[in-house]
Design a protein around this motif. Structure first.
Motif, PDB file in Angstrom:
ATOM      1  N   ALA A  18       0.951  -1.151   0.064  1.00 24.01           N
ATOM      2  CA  ALA A  18       0.061  -0.131  -0.121  1.00 24.01           C
ATOM      3  C   ALA A  18       0.869   1.156  -0.221  1.00 24.01           C
ATOM      4  CB  ALA A  18      -1.157   0.108   1.248  1.00 24.01           C
ATOM      5  N   VAL A  19       1.114   2.092  -1.051  1.00 26.69           N
ATOM      6  CA  VAL A  19       1.847   3.153  -1.257  1.00 26.69           C
ATOM      7  C   VAL A  19       1.183   4.441  -1.627  1.00 26.69           C
ATOM      8  CG1 VAL A  19       2.237   2.306  -3.651  1.00 26.69           C
ATOM      9  CG2 VAL A  19       3.948   3.977  -2.549  1.00 26.69           C
ATOM     10  N   ALA A  20       1.602   5.301  -1.136  1.00 24.03           N
ATOM     11  CA  ALA A  20       1.167   6.961  -1.370  1.00 24.03           C
ATOM     12  C   ALA A  20       1.900   7.218  -2.909  1.00 24.03           C
ATOM     13  CB  ALA A  20       1.428   7.696  -0.501  1.00 24.03           C
ATOM     14  N   PRO A  21       1.107   7.191  -3.888  1.00 22.77           N
ATOM     15  CA  PRO A  21       1.731   7.509  -5.350  1.00 22.77           C
ATOM     16  C   PRO A  21       2.552   8.963  -5.286  1.00 22.77           C
ATOM     17  CG  PRO A  21      -0.562   7.953  -5.338  1.00 22.77           C
ATOM     18  CD  PRO A  21      -0.198   7.298  -3.967  1.00 22.77           C
ATOM     19  N   THR A  22       3.552   8.983  -6.205  1.00 20.61           N
ATOM     20  CA  THR A  22       4.437  10.117  -6.336  1.00 20.61           C
ATOM     21  C   THR A  22       3.621  11.158  -7.105  1.00 20.61           C
ATOM     22  OG1 THR A  22       5.424   9.113  -8.008  1.00 20.61           O
ATOM     23  CG2 THR A  22       6.480   8.942  -5.819  1.00 20.61           C
ATOM     24  N   LYS A  23       4.091  12.354  -7.125  1.00 19.93           N
ATOM     25  CA  LYS A  23       3.665  13.411  -8.221  1.00 19.93           C
ATOM     26  C   LYS A  23       3.674  12.818  -9.326  1.00 19.93           C
ATOM     27  CE  LYS A  23       3.698  18.307  -8.995  1.00 19.93           C
ATOM     28  NZ  LYS A  23       3.930  19.559  -8.505  1.00 19.93           N
ATOM     29  N   ASN A  24       4.936  12.367  -9.572  1.00 19.33           N
ATOM     30  CA  ASN A  24       5.548  12.027 -11.143  1.00 19.33           C
ATOM     31  C   ASN A  24       4.922  10.538 -11.300  1.00 19.33           C
ATOM     32  OD1 ASN A  24       6.922  11.140 -13.466  1.00 19.33           O
ATOM     33  ND2 ASN A  24       8.736  12.023 -12.822  1.00 19.33           N
ATOM     34  N   LEU A  25       3.899  10.537 -12.162  1.00 24.06           N
ATOM     35  CA  LEU A  25       3.486   9.245 -12.348  1.00 24.06           C
ATOM     36  C   LEU A  25       4.289   8.204 -13.006  1.00 24.06           C
ATOM     37  CD1 LEU A  25       0.719   7.762 -11.952  1.00 24.06           C
ATOM     38  CD2 LEU A  25      -0.139   8.532 -14.323  1.00 24.06           C
ATOM     39  N   ASP A  26       5.305   8.634 -13.702  1.00 21.46           N
ATOM     40  CA  ASP A  26       6.213   7.687 -14.374  1.00 21.46           C
ATOM     41  C   ASP A  26       6.767   6.725 -13.250  1.00 21.46           C
ATOM     42  OD1 ASP A  26       5.813   8.934 -16.893  1.00 21.46           O
ATOM     43  OD2 ASP A  26       7.721   9.980 -16.968  1.00 21.46           O
ATOM     44  N   ARG A  27       7.228   7.276 -12.174  1.00 21.14           N
ATOM     45  CA  ARG A  27       7.748   6.639 -10.939  1.00 21.14           C
ATOM     46  C   ARG A  27       6.808   5.596 -10.564  1.00 21.14           C
ATOM     47  NH1 ARG A  27      10.185  11.739  -7.770  1.00 21.14           N
ATOM     48  NH2 ARG A  27      10.272   9.880  -6.136  1.00 21.14           N
ATOM     49  N   MET A  28       5.451   5.738 -10.538  1.00 24.68           N
ATOM     50  CA  MET A  28       4.503   4.890 -10.173  1.00 24.68           C
ATOM     51  C   MET A  28       4.524   3.743 -10.909  1.00 24.68           C
ATOM     52  SD  MET A  28       3.227   4.796  -7.123  1.00 24.68           S
ATOM     53  CE  MET A  28       5.222   5.000  -6.563  1.00 24.68           C
TER      54      MET A  28
ATOM     55  N   SER B 112      -2.651  10.003   1.390  1.00 29.34           N
ATOM     56  CA  SER B 112      -2.259  10.421   2.829  1.00 29.34           C
ATOM     57  C   SER B 112      -2.106  11.962   2.968  1.00 29.34           C
ATOM     58  CB  SER B 112      -0.762   9.615   3.257  1.00 29.34           C
ATOM     59  OG  SER B 112       0.292   9.956   2.592  1.00 29.34           O
ATOM     60  N   ALA B 113      -1.458  12.306   4.251  1.00 27.73           N
ATOM     61  CA  ALA B 113      -1.824  13.636   4.484  1.00 27.73           C
ATOM     62  C   ALA B 113      -0.746  14.549   3.631  1.00 27.73           C
ATOM     63  CB  ALA B 113      -1.471  14.102   6.146  1.00 27.73           C
ATOM     64  N   ARG B 114       0.384  13.889   3.381  1.00 23.49           N
ATOM     65  CA  ARG B 114       1.635  14.630   2.692  1.00 23.49           C
ATOM     66  C   ARG B 114       1.578  14.104   1.189  1.00 23.49           C
ATOM     67  NH1 ARG B 114       5.778  13.858   7.417  1.00 23.49           N
ATOM     68  NH2 ARG B 114       5.420  15.571   8.621  1.00 23.49           N
ATOM     69  N   SER B 115       0.571  13.240   0.854  1.00 22.25           N
ATOM     70  CA  SER B 115       0.564  12.922  -0.524  1.00 22.25           C
ATOM     71  C   SER B 115       0.579  14.083  -1.691  1.00 22.25           C
ATOM     72  CB  SER B 115      -0.763  12.023  -0.848  1.00 22.25           C
ATOM     73  OG  SER B 115      -0.780  10.960  -0.220  1.00 22.25           O
ATOM     74  N   GLU B 116       1.731  14.099  -2.615  1.00 21.87           N
ATOM     75  CA  GLU B 116       1.412  14.933  -3.655  1.00 21.87           C
ATOM     76  C   GLU B 116       0.532  14.719  -4.813  1.00 21.87           C
ATOM     77  OE1 GLU B 116       5.920  16.687  -4.023  1.00 21.87           O
ATOM     78  OE2 GLU B 116       6.170  14.577  -4.261  1.00 21.87           O
ATOM     79  N   ARG B 117       0.070  13.557  -4.899  1.00 20.45           N
ATOM     80  CA  ARG B 117      -1.059  13.255  -5.882  1.00 20.45           C
ATOM     81  C   ARG B 117      -2.288  12.537  -5.240  1.00 20.45           C
ATOM     82  NH1 ARG B 117      -1.601  11.948 -11.332  1.00 20.45           N
ATOM     83  NH2 ARG B 117       0.635  12.344 -11.604  1.00 20.45           N
ATOM     84  N   ARG B 118      -3.394  13.362  -5.515  1.00 22.72           N
ATOM     85  CA  ARG B 118      -4.639  13.270  -4.680  1.00 22.72           C
ATOM     86  C   ARG B 118      -5.523  12.238  -5.474  1.00 22.72           C
ATOM     87  NH1 ARG B 118      -3.216  14.278   0.256  1.00 22.72           N
ATOM     88  NH2 ARG B 118      -5.455  14.303   0.764  1.00 22.72           N
ATOM     89  N   GLU B 119      -5.303  12.101  -6.930  1.00 23.58           N
ATOM     90  CA  GLU B 119      -5.967  11.391  -7.630  1.00 23.58           C
ATOM     91  C   GLU B 119      -5.134  10.386  -8.660  1.00 23.58           C
ATOM     92  OE1 GLU B 119      -9.219  11.000  -7.016  1.00 23.58           O
ATOM     93  OE2 GLU B 119      -9.341  12.732  -5.533  1.00 23.58           O
ATOM     94  N   LEU B 120      -5.835   9.338  -9.269  1.00 22.88           N
ATOM     95  CA  LEU B 120      -4.836   8.348  -9.883  1.00 22.88           C
ATOM     96  C   LEU B 120      -6.088   7.720 -10.613  1.00 22.88           C
ATOM     97  CD1 LEU B 120      -2.122   7.364 -10.253  1.00 22.88           C
ATOM     98  CD2 LEU B 120      -2.855   5.583  -8.631  1.00 22.88           C
ATOM     99  N   LYS B 121      -5.602   7.805 -12.042  1.00 23.38           N
ATOM    100  CA  LYS B 121      -6.534   6.738 -12.809  1.00 23.38           C
ATOM    101  C   LYS B 121      -5.671   5.506 -13.203  1.00 23.38           C
ATOM    102  CE  LYS B 121      -8.784  10.642 -15.227  1.00 23.38           C
ATOM    103  NZ  LYS B 121      -8.789  11.382 -16.655  1.00 23.38           N
ATOM    104  N   LEU B 122      -6.549   4.545 -12.960  1.00 23.12           N
ATOM    105  CA  LEU B 122      -5.639   3.130 -13.143  1.00 23.12           C
ATOM    106  C   LEU B 122      -5.513   2.434 -14.233  1.00 23.12           C
ATOM    107  CD1 LEU B 122      -7.393   1.225 -10.082  1.00 23.12           C
ATOM    108  CD2 LEU B 122      -5.276   2.323 -10.224  1.00 23.12           C
ATOM    109  N   GLU B 123      -6.269   3.090 -15.570  1.00 17.83           N
ATOM    110  CA  GLU B 123      -6.247   2.510 -16.823  1.00 17.83           C
ATOM    111  C   GLU B 123      -4.730   2.210 -17.087  1.00 17.83           C
ATOM    112  OE1 GLU B 123      -8.030   3.039 -21.516  1.00 17.83           O
ATOM    113  OE2 GLU B 123      -8.554   4.546 -19.683  1.00 17.83           O
ATOM    114  N   ARG B 124      -3.953   3.347 -17.166  1.00 19.59           N
ATOM    115  CA  ARG B 124      -2.567   3.119 -17.790  1.00 19.59           C
ATOM    116  C   ARG B 124      -1.741   2.090 -16.812  1.00 19.59           C
ATOM    117  NH1 ARG B 124       1.609   3.153 -21.273  1.00 19.59           N
ATOM    118  NH2 ARG B 124       3.471   3.988 -20.464  1.00 19.59           N
TER     119      ARG B 124
END
Length: 231
Positions: A78-88, A108-120
């Motif tokens: 379970a991971v808080a995704p990075t702002k740079n989606l390439d790294r995820m 989480s509170a300090r997450s730089e990315r608040r939303e994420l689309k799973l398709e890619r």
């Protein structure tokens, strides 16, 4: 042998989607009678052969199949995704190659990315499954609020990797016991003290991945690899 993903396999034949059909016929140059492999992502591995090399509707004839049993242990990151989606995307690809059953993305509170689309990310997971010869496609969860995730977690098999001071056990030790392991990885700014305290209050134990300070995606992959290695 070329491998294709067939999640809805049912019957003696299977028709590839149009994009896969075009790739199979025009790029891979597959013709009638050529052997391929199909994976359904649920342990099914099927031998097949091209029956109709149509670039829009390439039809495959199903032959022998086998069912690969799931691993005897369950790895969940379970991971808080990075702002740079390439790294995820990199993390998902490598985690699937190594072997992981479930990935949850935390808000989480300090997450730089608040939303994420799973398709890619799902497409990357499928590609990594085929490339690495895995028979099981990991479950990818939508963004989940940290507090809600912790509230539903099973304390006996859930662990939090954080950088705050305090006693922590090496993940290699705790992952070797039991049939499942879930590791929480925070954002680049780490979990907040309040988030750590919440996890500890739920009985979730703190772990360390080693002496180095790792990037989020590196820590997540290290967690998956560590569990896979010691089991």
């Amino acid at each position: 042998m070329h491998t294709f993903y067939a999640p809805d396999l049912n019957g003696p034949t299977f028709t590839l989607p149009e994009d896969e059909s075009k790739h199979a016929v025009r790029v891979l140059r597959l013709g009638v009678g050529d052997a391929v492999e199909l994976l359904d992502g649920r342990g099914g591995r099927y031998a097949a052969a091209v029956a109709d090399a149509n670039p829009k509707r390439c039809q495959l004839r199903i032959g022998h199949h086998e069912t690969v049993a799931p691993r005897s242990y369950f790895t969940h990151v379970a991971v808080a995704p990075t702002k740079n989606l390439d790294r995820m995307e990199w993390f998902v690809e490598k985690a699937v190659e190594v072997g992981v059953e479930r990935i949850t993305f935390l808000r989480s509170a300090r997450s730089e990315r608040r939303e994420l689309k799973l398709e890619r990310l799902e497409k990357i997971a499928i590609s990594a499954m085929k490339q690495s010869g895995q028979a099981w496609l990991p479950q990818l969860d939508e963004m989940t609020d940290y507090a809600a995730f912790v509230a539903d977690a099973t304390p006996e098999t859930t662990f939090i990797a954080h950088l705050e001071e305090g006693e922590r056990t090496a993940l290699t030790q705790v992952a070797a016991a039991g049939a499942g392991c879930c590791v929480l990885i925070g954002p680049e700014g780490d979990f907040t003290p309040a988030e750590i305290a919440l996890a500890l209050s739920r009985g979730i134990r703190p772990v360390t991945l080693g002496e180095s300070r790792l990037r989020t995606e590196t820590a997540a992959l290290a967690a998956a690899f560590t569990v896979h290695l010691v089991r």
